[in-house]
Design an enzyme around this catalytic site. Structure first.
Site, mmCIF file in Angstrom:
data_model
loop_
_atom_site.group_PDB
_atom_site.id
_atom_site.type_symbol
_atom_site.label_atom_id
_atom_site.label_comp_id
_atom_site.label_asym_id
_atom_site.label_seq_id
_atom_site.Cartn_x
_atom_site.Cartn_y
_atom_site.Cartn_z
ATOM 1 N N LYS A 83 2.137 5.296 14.147
ATOM 2 C CA LYS A 83 2.903 5.576 12.931
ATOM 3 C C LYS A 83 3.159 7.080 12.854
ATOM 4 O O LYS A 83 2.216 7.883 12.927
ATOM 5 C CB LYS A 83 2.080 5.107 11.725
ATOM 6 C CG LYS A 83 2.876 4.616 10.543
ATOM 7 C CD LYS A 83 1.902 3.943 9.568
ATOM 8 C CE LYS A 83 2.573 3.543 8.291
ATOM 9 N NZ LYS A 83 1.596 3.087 7.291
HETATM 10 O O1 G3P Z 1 2.525 1.120 3.485
HETATM 11 C C1 G3P Z 1 2.639 2.217 2.631
HETATM 12 C C2 G3P Z 1 1.806 2.002 1.439
HETATM 13 O O2 G3P Z 1 0.461 2.072 1.745
HETATM 14 C C3 G3P Z 1 2.119 2.890 0.312
HETATM 15 O O3 G3P Z 1 1.874 2.153 -0.810
HETATM 16 O O4 G3P Z 1 1.378 1.776 -3.153
HETATM 17 O O5 G3P Z 1 0.601 3.880 -2.008
HETATM 18 O O6 G3P Z 1 3.006 3.549 -2.542
HETATM 19 P P1 G3P Z 1 1.696 2.879 -2.208
#
Ligand code: G3P
Length: 217
Positions: A83
């Site tokens: 990634k």
């Molecule tokens: O895959 C990306 C994710 O982990 C981000 O999620 O909820 O932190 O915006 P969030």
């Protein structure tokens, strides 16, 4: 549509894996922090039972250092997707790593143009963040739709990996739009099975069954 699980919590991944719900896993530095585990060790453990793509993220900001980190992460298992962030250096690393035969997941995508240029750089997956766009009063699902249109217009093979999924409705909307993959935390995957009318109906059936005085077993 494939389900990736957005966590480095091995027990949570195992539970969903045993139900056949895990087509892959995504992690990021914040999720590694939350797990309290060493990145190499926890990623290796995940790859010991998840056979689909497991994303492990580089942390350097310079392309040459991303390459070194990416190759080290990729050596953990053949199903690692390296990634990299959607920066110019990240795109350089993407081009080289994908040329070396590694899967590359380009993350932190917030615009259709970013998704377009990641596909040109050979990304296996593009990760547009829905919830974080919604957080600033933009529409994350519009972005998924725009990327779907662009990729289909030109037959790009990069898979749309909808990320920052916060709700069950996000999952349904991504499926309607045609995202190739969603990555969601375990609680969101479990929420897909919930409906208030299911709970209400089951409660009624349970009460009525008790009144019959019968037993099946
Ligand atoms: O895959 C990306 C994710 O982990 C981000 O999620 O909820 O932190 O915006 P969030």
């Amino acid at each position: 549509m494939k389900f990736f699980i957005d966590t480095a919590d091995v027990d949570a991944i195992r539970e969903l894996h045993d139900l056949g719900m895990v087509d892959g896993v995504t992690t990021n530095p914040s999720l590694i922090l939350k797990s309290g585990r060493d990145i190499i060790e926890v990623t290796r453990e995940i790859c010991s039972f998840v056979k689909g793509p497991v994303s492990a993220e580089v942390v350097s900001l310079k392309a040459d250092e991303m390459l070194a980190e990416g190759r080290k992460l990729a050596a953990i298992a053949p199903n690692i997707a390296v990634k990299v962030p959607l920066t110019w250096d990240g795109l350089k690393a993407c081009k080289v790593l994908s040329g070396e035969g590694f899967m590359v997941n380009v993350t932190l995508c917030f615009s259709a143009n970013q998704a377009l240029i990641a596909a040109k750089a050979g990304a296996t997956f593009i990760s547009p963040f829905i919830g974080r766009l919604d957080d600033i009063n933009l529409d994350g699902l519009d972005l998924i739709g725009d990327i779907r249109t662009i990729y289909d217009n030109y037959d790009f093979k990069t898979q749309i990996l909808a990320a920052s999924i916060r709700t069950a409705n996000h999952v349904k909307d991504c499926a309607m739009i045609g995202a190739d993959v969603i990555t969601a935390p375990p609680n969101v995957i479990k929420a897909l099975a919930s409906h208030v009318l299911t709970d209400k109906g089951l409660d009624q059936f349970t009460k009525d069954w008790a009144k019959t005085g019968q037993k099946i077993l």
